[in-house]
Motif scaffolding. Structure first.
Motif, PDB file in Angstrom:
ATOM      1  N   GLY A  99       0.816  -1.217   0.000  1.00 55.48           N
ATOM      2  CA  GLY A  99       0.000   0.000   0.000  1.00 55.48           C
ATOM      3  C   GLY A  99       0.840   1.254   0.000  1.00 55.48           C
ATOM      4  N   VAL A 100       1.892   1.261   0.823  1.00 57.23           N
ATOM      5  CA  VAL A 100       2.779   2.437   0.862  1.00 57.23           C
ATOM      6  C   VAL A 100       3.463   2.630  -0.486  1.00 57.23           C
ATOM      7  CG1 VAL A 100       4.854   3.395   1.926  1.00 57.23           C
ATOM      8  CG2 VAL A 100       3.113   2.322   3.356  1.00 57.23           C
ATOM      9  N   LEU A 121       3.137   5.892  -2.991  1.00 53.01           N
ATOM     10  CA  LEU A 121       4.301   6.649  -3.462  1.00 53.01           C
ATOM     11  C   LEU A 121       4.328   6.740  -4.987  1.00 53.01           C
ATOM     12  CD1 LEU A 121       7.085   5.336  -1.038  1.00 53.01           C
ATOM     13  CD2 LEU A 121       5.908   7.546  -0.981  1.00 53.01           C
ATOM     14  N   VAL A 122       3.995   5.639  -5.651  1.00 55.61           N
ATOM     15  CA  VAL A 122       3.966   5.657  -7.118  1.00 55.61           C
ATOM     16  C   VAL A 122       2.906   6.616  -7.625  1.00 55.61           C
ATOM     17  CG1 VAL A 122       3.487   4.262  -9.157  1.00 55.61           C
ATOM     18  CG2 VAL A 122       4.946   3.341  -7.342  1.00 55.61           C
ATOM     19  N   LEU A 151       1.689   9.229  -6.062  1.00 55.42           N
ATOM     20  CA  LEU A 151       2.117  10.607  -5.804  1.00 55.42           C
ATOM     21  C   LEU A 151       3.164  11.053  -6.816  1.00 55.42           C
ATOM     22  CD1 LEU A 151       2.367  10.631  -1.884  1.00 55.42           C
ATOM     23  CD2 LEU A 151       0.620  11.719  -3.318  1.00 55.42           C
ATOM     24  N   SER A 152       4.082  10.163  -7.181  1.00 51.37           N
ATOM     25  CA  SER A 152       5.097  10.514  -8.181  1.00 51.37           C
ATOM     26  C   SER A 152       4.457  10.798  -9.538  1.00 51.37           C
ATOM     27  CB  SER A 152       6.120   9.384  -8.302  1.00 51.37           C
ATOM     28  OG  SER A 152       6.769   9.149  -7.065  1.00 51.37           O
ATOM     29  N   CYS A 153       3.509   9.949  -9.928  1.00 50.58           N
ATOM     30  CA  CYS A 153       2.821  10.175 -11.205  1.00 50.58           C
ATOM     31  C   CYS A 153       2.039  11.484 -11.201  1.00 50.58           C
ATOM     32  CB  CYS A 153       1.889   9.007 -11.503  1.00 50.58           C
ATOM     33  SG  CYS A 153       2.758   7.438 -11.795  1.00 50.58           S
ATOM     34  N   ALA A 154       1.373  11.752 -10.064  1.00 49.65           N
ATOM     35  CA  ALA A 154       0.610  13.004  -9.977  1.00 49.65           C
ATOM     36  C   ALA A 154       1.527  14.216 -10.048  1.00 49.65           C
ATOM     37  CB  ALA A 154      -0.195  13.014  -8.676  1.00 49.65           C
TER      38      ALA A 154
END
Length: 237
Positions: free
Chosen positions: A199-200, A204-205, A207-210
């Motif tokens: 889940g973490v 993180l993935v 958030l990076s894409c956003a």
């Protein structure tokens, strides 16, 4: 004449002594050997371990064998038993359970039971356990939960003392290194840790894409400073 009478008297005395004498046979020698072998031997300590699970009471062990063995000293039956000693507690996080082991006190015990505190309030009490039992399983423990476990011994005079029984909750309980109680902290289940890690990582993935999408969208709206500088230079020419 006197010599013949003396000879007859001597023969008569010898015959009477021989008839009264007891001749030892080989069987008599065997009986004497048996009497020497059956001489009572010295008593030895009984094969009794107060930490062994399903241990037969020492009084019953004394009835086995020709000579009664020696039992460890116990307190009087009209006194409350001493507290047992809680030993190793094996925690199985995958199944949410724990296996507790303890040693019997040097007191007469008729049965045991377990006390389990999970939070503030009254503890959970198990059913009575036989006096031969030295191991019990606790089920339904929550992952990450904090507990206090105590083992209690009882006989006709009463029950053993539980230290810290008046303390509310396991958070306020001081954990002694030796005694009938112990504080337990259940670790999270391994699958829960895997799900948490996945889940973490997913968060993180995302958030990076956003962040990348927001960065490119911002560039499209505001324009690139380098492009604007090149456009102004061409206009000036």
């Amino acid at each position: 004449m006197l010599g013949s009478l003396y000879l007859l008297w001597l023969v008569a005395m010898t015959t009477s002594l021989v008839s009264k004498a007891q001749i030892l046979t080989p069987q008599d020698y065997e009986e004497e050997d048996d009497e020497e072998v059956t001489t009572p031997s010295v008593a030895v300590p009984c094969d009794y371990d107060r930490c062994r699970h399903l241990q037969v009471p020492c009084k019953e062990l004394q009835k086995v064998g020709p000579v009664a063995c020696l039992c460890p000293g116990l307190s009087r039956e009209d006194q409350h038993p001493d507290p047992p000693r809680l030993g190793e507690v094996q925690i199985v996080a995958e199944e949410g359970c724990a296996v507790a082991h303890w040693c019997a006190p040097f007191s007469p015990v008729s049965h045991y039971w377990l006390l389990l505190w999970e939070s503030n309030g009254a503890p959970q009490k198990s059913g009575p356990l036989n006096a031969t039992v030295r191991r019990a399983e606790l089920k339904g423990l929550k992952p990450g939960g904090s507990y206090v476990l105590c083992v209690v011994a009882a006989n006709e005079a009463g029950e053993s003392h539980v230290p810290g029984a008046d303390v509310e909750g396991p958070e306020n309980w001081a954990d002694p290194s030796f005694g009938p109680c112990r504080k337990l902290i259940m670790p999270p289940r391994p699958l829960t840790l895997v799900y948490a890690a996945v889940g973490v990582g997913t968060v993180l993935v995302l958030l990076s894409c956003a962040a990348l999408v927001w960065h490119f969208c911002l560039r499209e709206r505001c324009g690139c400073p380098r492009r604007q500088g090149n456009a102004q230079a061409s206009d000036a020419l």
